[in-house]
Design a protein around this motif. Sequence first.
Motif, PDB file in Angstrom:
ATOM      1  N   ASP A 114      45.407  83.714  46.978  1.00 10.35           N
ATOM      2  CA  ASP A 114      44.357  84.433  47.688  1.00 10.35           C
ATOM      3  C   ASP A 114      43.984  83.775  49.006  1.00 10.35           C
ATOM      4  OD1 ASP A 114      44.114  86.389  45.735  1.00 10.35           O
ATOM      5  OD2 ASP A 114      42.681  85.207  44.587  1.00 10.35           O
ATOM      6  N   SER A 115      44.098  82.441  49.049  1.00 11.61           N
ATOM      7  CA  SER A 115      43.726  81.710  50.255  1.00 11.61           C
ATOM      8  C   SER A 115      44.426  80.358  50.260  1.00 11.61           C
ATOM      9  CB  SER A 115      42.210  81.529  50.329  1.00 11.61           C
ATOM     10  OG  SER A 115      41.760  80.721  49.258  1.00 11.61           O
ATOM     11  N   VAL A 116      44.405  79.728  51.423  1.00 15.36           N
ATOM     12  CA  VAL A 116      45.005  78.400  51.584  1.00 15.36           C
ATOM     13  C   VAL A 116      43.912  77.460  52.090  1.00 15.36           C
ATOM     14  CG1 VAL A 116      46.727  77.042  52.825  1.00 15.36           C
ATOM     15  CG2 VAL A 116      47.270  79.382  52.101  1.00 15.36           C
ATOM     16  N   PRO A 117      43.568  76.416  51.316  1.00 15.07           N
ATOM     17  CA  PRO A 117      42.543  75.463  51.759  1.00 15.07           C
ATOM     18  C   PRO A 117      43.011  74.691  52.994  1.00 15.07           C
ATOM     19  CG  PRO A 117      43.084  75.157  49.420  1.00 15.07           C
ATOM     20  CD  PRO A 117      44.078  76.106  49.989  1.00 15.07           C
ATOM     21  N   LEU A 118      42.086  74.487  53.919  1.00 20.20           N
ATOM     22  CA  LEU A 118      42.348  73.693  55.124  1.00 20.20           C
ATOM     23  C   LEU A 118      41.274  72.604  55.182  1.00 20.20           C
ATOM     24  CD1 LEU A 118      43.000  76.680  57.546  1.00 20.20           C
ATOM     25  CD2 LEU A 118      44.716  75.228  56.443  1.00 20.20           C
ATOM     26  N   PRO A 119      41.505  71.488  54.476  1.00 23.28           N
ATOM     27  CA  PRO A 119      40.494  70.426  54.416  1.00 23.28           C
ATOM     28  C   PRO A 119      40.213  69.824  55.795  1.00 23.28           C
ATOM     29  CG  PRO A 119      42.247  70.064  52.797  1.00 23.28           C
ATOM     30  CD  PRO A 119      42.701  71.168  53.709  1.00 23.28           C
ATOM     31  N   ALA A 120      39.033  69.259  55.942  1.00 28.54           N
ATOM     32  CA  ALA A 120      38.660  68.585  57.188  1.00 28.54           C
ATOM     33  C   ALA A 120      39.628  67.447  57.462  1.00 28.54           C
ATOM     34  CB  ALA A 120      37.241  68.045  57.070  1.00 28.54           C
ATOM     35  N   ARG A 121      39.969  67.306  58.739  1.00 31.31           N
ATOM     36  CA  ARG A 121      40.818  66.216  59.217  1.00 31.31           C
ATOM     37  C   ARG A 121      42.169  66.141  58.499  1.00 31.31           C
ATOM     38  NH1 ARG A 121      36.032  65.173  58.980  1.00 31.31           N
ATOM     39  NH2 ARG A 121      34.550  63.673  59.574  1.00 31.31           N
TER      40      ARG A 121
END
Length: 162
Positions: free
Chosen positions: A100-107
């Motif tokens: 459903d989505s792709v996580p894009l963590p900080a840094r």
Amino acid sequence: MIAPRRGEALYVAGGVAVLGLGLWMWALGRGPAASDAGARPRLRVTGAYAVRVSASTEVSAYLTARNTGGGADRLIAVRTDLSPIVMMHRGLENAMVAVDSVPLPARRTVSLTPSGLHVMIMQPRRAVRVGERVRLTLLFSRSDPISVGAPVLAPGDRPPDG
């Protein structure tokens, strides 16, 4: 001097308590933890390319997303004028599983690759040719959309740097 009635005193005391609680919560909200929660993602997309999947009309797309900001984000959809059906998949052994989505963590940097997370453009309205560019618009949960041009490569061609 006129003394306040009992009901008025309770009303004033309650108001002071609510005001005090509000000020305390406001002060807590300005601490280091709150500044992390309010941090914004800063996204950059590079190295996008597409490949016509052999023996089908489907097109796969790959890219690298860098989040140099202090807040996380999520890639929630990809759009293209090539087809209304665009899906995100994760490759698992000999199968693909829709995500459903792709996580894009900080840094952090997240790469969509042929052997991992990737985009599938299903039932394109027309055949794509090697060398043309496919316009992809990436939609995020927190950030503004980002559009990129992805050159179409032949299967086995070396992808662009990025």
